[in-house]
Enzyme design. Structure first.
Site, mmCIF file in Angstrom:
data_model
loop_
_atom_site.group_PDB
_atom_site.id
_atom_site.type_symbol
_atom_site.label_atom_id
_atom_site.label_comp_id
_atom_site.label_asym_id
_atom_site.label_seq_id
_atom_site.Cartn_x
_atom_site.Cartn_y
_atom_site.Cartn_z
ATOM 1 N N LYS A 1 -8.133 -2.606 -5.823
ATOM 2 C CA LYS A 1 -9.329 -2.832 -5.015
ATOM 3 C C LYS A 1 -10.166 -1.718 -4.648
ATOM 4 O O LYS A 1 -10.025 -0.365 -4.974
ATOM 5 C CB LYS A 1 -8.873 -3.363 -3.617
ATOM 6 C CG LYS A 1 -8.091 -4.717 -3.748
ATOM 7 C CD LYS A 1 -7.713 -5.342 -2.400
ATOM 8 C CE LYS A 1 -6.890 -6.630 -2.549
ATOM 9 N NZ LYS A 1 -6.745 -7.334 -1.381
ATOM 10 N N TYR B 1 -10.758 -16.087 -3.836
ATOM 11 C CA TYR B 1 -10.274 -16.071 -2.537
ATOM 12 C C TYR B 1 -10.723 -17.588 -1.821
ATOM 13 O O TYR B 1 -10.632 -17.641 -0.618
ATOM 14 C CB TYR B 1 -10.884 -14.981 -1.701
ATOM 15 C CG TYR B 1 -9.985 -13.514 -2.036
ATOM 16 C CD1 TYR B 1 -8.726 -13.456 -1.713
ATOM 17 C CD2 TYR B 1 -10.822 -12.582 -2.169
ATOM 18 C CE1 TYR B 1 -7.993 -12.366 -2.186
ATOM 19 C CE2 TYR B 1 -10.320 -11.467 -2.750
ATOM 20 C CZ TYR B 1 -8.979 -11.255 -2.467
ATOM 21 O OH TYR B 1 -8.251 -10.028 -2.843
ATOM 22 N N ASN C 1 -6.063 -2.965 1.507
ATOM 23 C CA ASN C 1 -4.470 -2.907 1.014
ATOM 24 C C ASN C 1 -4.472 -2.815 -0.499
ATOM 25 O O ASN C 1 -3.631 -2.998 -1.037
ATOM 26 C CB ASN C 1 -4.055 -4.135 1.509
ATOM 27 C CG ASN C 1 -4.344 -5.351 1.050
ATOM 28 O OD1 ASN C 1 -5.475 -5.333 0.153
ATOM 29 N ND2 ASN C 1 -3.804 -6.606 1.210
ATOM 30 N N HIS D 1 -4.489 -6.244 -5.529
ATOM 31 C CA HIS D 1 -4.593 -7.471 -5.669
ATOM 32 C C HIS D 1 -3.339 -8.040 -6.660
ATOM 33 O O HIS D 1 -3.836 -7.380 -7.848
ATOM 34 C CB HIS D 1 -5.938 -8.438 -5.750
ATOM 35 C CG HIS D 1 -5.689 -9.719 -6.109
ATOM 36 N ND1 HIS D 1 -5.493 -10.644 -5.164
ATOM 37 C CD2 HIS D 1 -5.781 -10.634 -7.333
ATOM 38 C CE1 HIS D 1 -5.399 -12.008 -5.757
ATOM 39 N NE2 HIS D 1 -5.477 -11.889 -7.241
ATOM 40 N N GLU E 1 -7.197 -17.152 -12.080
ATOM 41 C CA GLU E 1 -7.897 -15.901 -12.008
ATOM 42 C C GLU E 1 -8.331 -14.956 -13.097
ATOM 43 O O GLU E 1 -9.392 -14.262 -13.135
ATOM 44 C CB GLU E 1 -7.106 -15.117 -10.973
ATOM 45 C CG GLU E 1 -6.885 -15.611 -9.602
ATOM 46 C CD GLU E 1 -5.597 -14.831 -8.696
ATOM 47 O OE1 GLU E 1 -5.256 -14.010 -9.054
ATOM 48 O OE2 GLU E 1 -5.297 -15.379 -7.600
HETATM 49 N N1 UDP Z 1 -6.307 -10.231 4.385
HETATM 50 C C1 UDP Z 1 -6.992 -9.633 5.460
HETATM 51 N N2 UDP Z 1 -6.408 -10.293 6.753
HETATM 52 C C2 UDP Z 1 -5.477 -10.961 7.052
HETATM 53 C C3 UDP Z 1 -5.090 -11.598 5.853
HETATM 54 C C4 UDP Z 1 -5.449 -11.222 4.658
HETATM 55 O O1 UDP Z 1 -7.871 -8.509 5.674
HETATM 56 O O2 UDP Z 1 -5.205 -11.355 8.167
HETATM 57 C C5 UDP Z 1 -7.115 -9.991 3.122
HETATM 58 C C6 UDP Z 1 -6.099 -8.940 2.355
HETATM 59 O O3 UDP Z 1 -7.069 -8.085 1.644
HETATM 60 C C7 UDP Z 1 -5.200 -9.751 1.569
HETATM 61 C C8 UDP Z 1 -6.172 -10.717 0.955
HETATM 62 O O4 UDP Z 1 -6.766 -11.099 2.282
HETATM 63 O O5 UDP Z 1 -4.797 -8.985 0.488
HETATM 64 C C9 UDP Z 1 -5.579 -12.020 0.618
HETATM 65 O O6 UDP Z 1 -4.509 -12.748 1.608
HETATM 66 P P1 UDP Z 1 -3.344 -13.234 1.109
HETATM 67 O O7 UDP Z 1 -2.584 -13.392 2.289
HETATM 68 O O8 UDP Z 1 -3.344 -13.978 -0.175
HETATM 69 O O9 UDP Z 1 -2.404 -11.889 0.650
HETATM 70 P P2 UDP Z 1 -2.142 -11.136 -0.805
HETATM 71 O O10 UDP Z 1 -1.530 -12.019 -1.590
HETATM 72 O O11 UDP Z 1 -3.204 -10.296 -1.002
HETATM 73 O O12 UDP Z 1 -0.608 -10.153 -0.475
#
Ligand code: UDP
Ligand code: MG
Length: 134
Positions: free
Chosen positions: A11, A51, A114, A117, A128
């Protein structure tokens, strides 16, 4: 398990903070292969498609703004059980909860940024890869 392909992307914060090399090294050290790799900006359309499941959630707008805020490294990575393997190397979604030794645990600080992805299933990976490499 079988050989799978997964979609993963470093990211904007991961690129900005100089973690590209170390992240790719972790994939290669884990026995995964890099099948495709490109540094590029994520378009608004790609961000919304990727997303889609999070549309309407409180963090959605910020997530779209963030993921389109600067270049990312898009990758197709393959190997035995690659989908789960990449998720394990990534660590928990919130870097505050991610274990040391994971990418998010070592290079991330806050949920909004974070670092990485990774697809959560083989079906997500196919979808994707189609969004980001067409
Ligand atoms: N995210 C966020 N706040 C939240 C949950 C998710 O900003 O409370 C963002 C974060 O960047 C995350 C992405 O949304 O990586 C997708 O969320 P997901 O729950 O799918 O997590 P991932 O699969 O990336 O671990
Ligand atoms: Mg997810």
């Amino acid at each position: 398990m079988s050989v799978e392909q997964t979609y993963t992307m470093i990211k904007p914060d991961g690129v900005r903070n100089g973690h590209i090399g170390q992240i790719i090294t972790r994939f290669e050290n884990a026995g995964l292969s890099i099948d495709r790799l490109e540094l590029a900006d994520v378009t608004e359309e790609q961000a919304r498609a990727n997303y889609k499941e999070h549309e309407g959630k409180p963090f959605y707008d910020g997530l779209i703004t963030y993921i389109t805020s600067g270049p990312v490294v898009k990758m197709v990575v393959s190997g035995e059980g690659a989908v789960a393997k990449v998720r394990t190397l990534m660590g928990a979604t919130n870097p505050a909860d991610a274990a040391p030794g994971t990418i998010r645990g070592d290079f991330g600080l806050i949920m909004d940024e974070n670092v990485i992805h990774g697809s959560d299933s083989v079906a997500s990976a196919e979808r994707e890869i189609g969004i980001f490499f067409n």
